[in-house]
Design an enzyme around this catalytic site. Structure first.
Site, PDB file in Angstrom:
ATOM      1  N   LYS A 229      40.303  34.727  38.364  1.00  0.00           N
ATOM      2  CA  LYS A 229      39.642  34.970  37.078  1.00  0.00           C
ATOM      3  C   LYS A 229      38.380  34.131  36.951  1.00  0.00           C
ATOM      4  O   LYS A 229      38.331  32.991  37.430  1.00  0.00           O
ATOM      5  CB  LYS A 229      40.600  34.630  35.926  1.00  0.00           C
ATOM      6  CG  LYS A 229      41.957  35.299  36.033  1.00  0.00           C
ATOM      7  CD  LYS A 229      42.908  34.884  34.934  1.00  0.00           C
ATOM      8  CE  LYS A 229      44.331  35.275  35.273  1.00  0.00           C
ATOM      9  NZ  LYS A 229      44.951  34.426  36.306  1.00  0.00           N
TER      10      LYS A 229
ATOM     11  N   TYR B 149      42.299  27.167  36.954  1.00  0.00           N
ATOM     12  CA  TYR B 149      43.541  26.496  37.340  1.00  0.00           C
ATOM     13  C   TYR B 149      43.302  25.389  38.366  1.00  0.00           C
ATOM     14  O   TYR B 149      44.191  24.582  38.619  1.00  0.00           O
ATOM     15  CB  TYR B 149      44.551  27.488  37.932  1.00  0.00           C
ATOM     16  CG  TYR B 149      44.926  28.646  37.051  1.00  0.00           C
ATOM     17  CD1 TYR B 149      44.602  28.677  35.690  1.00  0.00           C
ATOM     18  CD2 TYR B 149      45.608  29.741  37.574  1.00  0.00           C
ATOM     19  CE1 TYR B 149      44.955  29.755  34.900  1.00  0.00           C
ATOM     20  CE2 TYR B 149      45.964  30.823  36.787  1.00  0.00           C
ATOM     21  CZ  TYR B 149      45.630  30.828  35.456  1.00  0.00           C
ATOM     22  OH  TYR B 149      45.975  31.905  34.684  1.00  0.00           O
TER      23      TYR B 149
ATOM     24  N   ASP C   5      48.505  35.455  41.671  1.00  0.00           N
ATOM     25  CA  ASP C   5      47.544  35.410  40.564  1.00  0.00           C
ATOM     26  C   ASP C   5      47.123  33.968  40.301  1.00  0.00           C
ATOM     27  O   ASP C   5      47.935  33.119  39.947  1.00  0.00           O
ATOM     28  CB  ASP C   5      48.189  35.996  39.306  1.00  0.00           C
ATOM     29  CG  ASP C   5      47.252  35.985  38.102  1.00  0.00           C
ATOM     30  OD1 ASP C   5      46.693  37.046  37.793  1.00  0.00           O
ATOM     31  OD2 ASP C   5      47.078  34.909  37.492  1.00  0.00           O
TER      32      ASP C   5
ATOM     33  N   HIS D   4      38.411  35.895  32.195  1.00  0.00           N
ATOM     34  CA  HIS D   4      39.584  35.138  31.741  1.00  0.00           C
ATOM     35  C   HIS D   4      39.811  35.247  30.233  1.00  0.00           C
ATOM     36  O   HIS D   4      40.948  35.377  29.786  1.00  0.00           O
ATOM     37  CB  HIS D   4      39.419  33.670  32.157  1.00  0.00           C
ATOM     38  CG  HIS D   4      40.712  32.947  32.330  1.00  0.00           C
ATOM     39  ND1 HIS D   4      40.876  31.917  33.212  1.00  0.00           N
ATOM     40  CD2 HIS D   4      41.925  33.114  31.744  1.00  0.00           C
ATOM     41  CE1 HIS D   4      42.123  31.470  33.151  1.00  0.00           C
ATOM     42  NE2 HIS D   4      42.777  32.182  32.265  1.00  0.00           N
TER      43      HIS D   4
END
Length: 275
Positions: A74, A49, A44, A107
């Site tokens: 996401k 990120y 994930d 998200h």
């Protein structure tokens, strides 16, 4: 053996995965590789990120067939909206080096932007093209879910939410059960804050397990999908070694006593950051 959770669209997801939130890019490839070597088949990540490239590199070099890995990313808040979503999706695929996703999540709802309905319509379009297997959301509260379902006629497969013994999200999990949405927990260990809690350490000692293993097992027995994060190969392997014991009803009741409503991340109802 990692159980799979059935989703409302006929697909299924490995119940325990590796999350790479707050994993620095230069450590991500090593962490994902260690996870795949330990038997994980669910990874994930997220555009936000900034480690999709490294996640993709690990997938490409691990020697595990693509169709055996359940890959999740996401859409970032600033990319919501129909056309922007389509572009952001392509960018994520390019960074990951893959040609489809197993699960794509919005998200955050970003209520002030009010674009998550159009965003989800774009998700549905991509799903219909066969480019995403399952579509879902993250951090959606009941009112966001209602608007989304009423507006699109599509029930998200997954809602990934902050969930740990301090914030077990009982009401939201009940809504998920009623709607047929799978619950996925982020910050499942309370961002490490629960690892030294006496209740958890006592249960861990009784089972000959680590506090992290007890917390992950708690999620499994609640039926949650759970994505513990670590960059340490030994801990990554340890976090996956949770299928050979079971918490008792008393253990579950003791862990329930820790609930105090503490939210470690932003409040989805007021988090409108798009930068």
């Amino acid at each position: 053996m990692n159980p799979r959770v059935a989703l409302n669209d006929g697909n299924s997801i490995p119940q325990v995965g590796l999350g790479v939130w707050q994993t620095p890019p230069d450590e991500t490839e090593r962490a994902v590789t260690a996870a795949l070597q330990s038997g994980y088949r669910h990874i994930d990540t997220a555009a936000a990120y900034q480690n999709e490239v490294e996640t993709g590199r690990a997938l490409a070099s691990a020697g595990v067939p693509r169709d055996e890995v359940f890959l999740v990313t996401k859409l970032w808040n600033g990319d919501q909206g129909y056309d922007a979503t389509l572009g952001a999706f392509e960018a994520s695929l390019d960074r990951l080096g893959v040609d489809y996703l197993d699960l794509y999540l919005i998200h955050w709802p970003v209520p002030a932007k009010n674009a998550y309905v159009d965003t989800f319509k774009a998700f549905a379009h991509l799903r219909d093209q066969g480019r995403i297997r399952s579509i879902g959301v993250s951090n959606f509260e009941p009112e966001h879910l209602k608007i989304l379902i009423d507006s699109t006629g599509i029930v998200p497969a997954v809602n990934q939410i902050e969930l740990h013994p301090l914030l077990p999200q009982r009401e939201l999990r009940e809504v998920h059960t009623q709607l047929g949405i799978a619950t996925e927990a982020w910050s499942p260990l309370g961002q490490g804050s629960l690892l030294a809690d006496p209740v958890i350490t006592e249960i861990a000692a009784a089972h000959g397990k680590t506090p992290a293993q007890v917390l992950i097992r708690w999620h499994i027995q609640l039926g949650n999908i759970v994505i513990p994060k670590s960059v340490n190969p030994e801990r990554i392997a340890s976090n996956f070694d949770v299928f050979d014991f079971e918490l008792s009803e008393q253990d579950i009741a003791s862990i329930a006593s820790l609930e105090n409503g503490t939210r470690l991340g932003p409040d989805p109802r007021t988090f409108n950051f798009t930068g």
